[in-house]
Design a protein around this motif. Structure first.
Motif, PDB file in Angstrom:
ATOM      1  N   ASP A  75       0.167   2.412  14.228  1.00  0.00           N
ATOM      2  CA  ASP A  75      -1.239   2.136  13.936  1.00  0.00           C
ATOM      3  C   ASP A  75      -1.814   1.150  14.941  1.00  0.00           C
ATOM      4  OD1 ASP A  75      -1.318   3.693  11.503  1.00  0.00           O
ATOM      5  OD2 ASP A  75      -0.142   2.091  10.566  1.00  0.00           O
ATOM      6  N   PRO A 102       0.833  -1.213   0.000  1.00  0.00           N
ATOM      7  CA  PRO A 102       0.000   0.000   0.000  1.00  0.00           C
ATOM      8  C   PRO A 102       0.868   1.263   0.000  1.00  0.00           C
ATOM      9  CG  PRO A 102      -0.071  -1.085   2.146  1.00  0.00           C
ATOM     10  CD  PRO A 102       0.713  -1.972   1.231  1.00  0.00           C
ATOM     11  N   ASP A 103       0.205   2.422  -0.215  1.00  0.00           N
ATOM     12  CA  ASP A 103       0.930   3.693  -0.231  1.00  0.00           C
ATOM     13  C   ASP A 103       1.733   3.907   1.048  1.00  0.00           C
ATOM     14  OD1 ASP A 103      -0.008   4.276  -2.718  1.00  0.00           O
ATOM     15  OD2 ASP A 103      -1.655   5.526  -2.010  1.00  0.00           O
ATOM     16  N   ARG A 104       1.123   3.583   2.170  1.00  0.00           N
ATOM     17  CA  ARG A 104       1.836   3.701   3.449  1.00  0.00           C
ATOM     18  C   ARG A 104       1.681   2.388   4.184  1.00  0.00           C
ATOM     19  NH1 ARG A 104       1.478   4.189   8.714  1.00  0.00           N
ATOM     20  NH2 ARG A 104      -0.623   4.816   9.168  1.00  0.00           N
ATOM     21  N   PRO A 105       2.786   1.711   4.420  1.00  0.00           N
ATOM     22  CA  PRO A 105       2.689   0.453   5.167  1.00  0.00           C
ATOM     23  C   PRO A 105       2.169   0.696   6.582  1.00  0.00           C
ATOM     24  CG  PRO A 105       4.862   0.712   4.158  1.00  0.00           C
ATOM     25  CD  PRO A 105       4.143   2.019   4.014  1.00  0.00           C
ATOM     26  N   GLU A 106       1.565  -0.333   7.138  1.00  0.00           N
ATOM     27  CA  GLU A 106       1.132  -0.294   8.528  1.00  0.00           C
ATOM     28  C   GLU A 106       2.352  -0.103   9.422  1.00  0.00           C
ATOM     29  OE1 GLU A 106      -1.600  -3.026  11.439  1.00  0.00           O
ATOM     30  OE2 GLU A 106      -0.165  -4.065  10.159  1.00  0.00           O
ATOM     31  N   ILE A 107       2.161   0.627  10.518  1.00  0.00           N
ATOM     32  CA  ILE A 107       3.217   0.823  11.519  1.00  0.00           C
ATOM     33  C   ILE A 107       2.788   0.101  12.795  1.00  0.00           C
ATOM     34  CG2 ILE A 107       4.543   2.480  12.888  1.00  0.00           C
ATOM     35  CD1 ILE A 107       3.896   4.563  10.690  1.00  0.00           C
ATOM     36  N   ILE A 149       6.156  -1.481   8.897  1.00  0.00           N
ATOM     37  CA  ILE A 149       7.164  -0.653   9.554  1.00  0.00           C
ATOM     38  C   ILE A 149       7.081  -0.956  11.040  1.00  0.00           C
ATOM     39  CG2 ILE A 149       7.858   1.703  10.156  1.00  0.00           C
ATOM     40  CD1 ILE A 149       6.628   2.565   7.442  1.00  0.00           C
TER      41      ILE A 149
END
Length: 101
Positions: A64, A2-7, A33
């Motif tokens: 997240d 995805p555009d921003r990986p899960e943190i 992340i």
């Protein structure tokens, strides 16, 4: 990816450093992340412990969700505070082993 990986913020007792490294590796290879406790190999002062505890709460803020590494269900005092903080800020919390809350 995805555009921003899960943190994900890993929490747990320093006695489970190896298990936290394994969780970090597994999550990283899953495209997550990971933010985790700082590893310290020597005795630290009360002031340093206070600083590290506060810093870890900021790591929870960045995440997240929180993953608690708790082999055999063990959760210490610092980790309990981190769980309470994460829940108070609306972060989902999961555990690697069952935990009676």
């Amino acid at each position: 990816m995805p555009d921003r990986p899960e943190i994900v913020c890993i929490c747990g007792s320093v006695r489970f450093a190896e298990e936290m490294r394994e969780a970090n590796r597994d999550l990283t290879f899953a495209g997550v992340i990971v933010v985790a406790p700082g590893e310290v190999d020597e005795a630290i002062s009360v002031e340093q412990k206070t600083l590290l505890d506060a810093l870890h709460l900021r790591k929870i803020d960045l995440a997240d969700r929180v993953l608690v590494v708790n082999p055999r269900g063990y959760i210490g005092e610092s980790t309990r505070r981190e769980i309470a903080y994460a829940r108070a800020t609306g972060k989902p919390v999961s555990f690697t082993a069952p935990f009676d809350q």
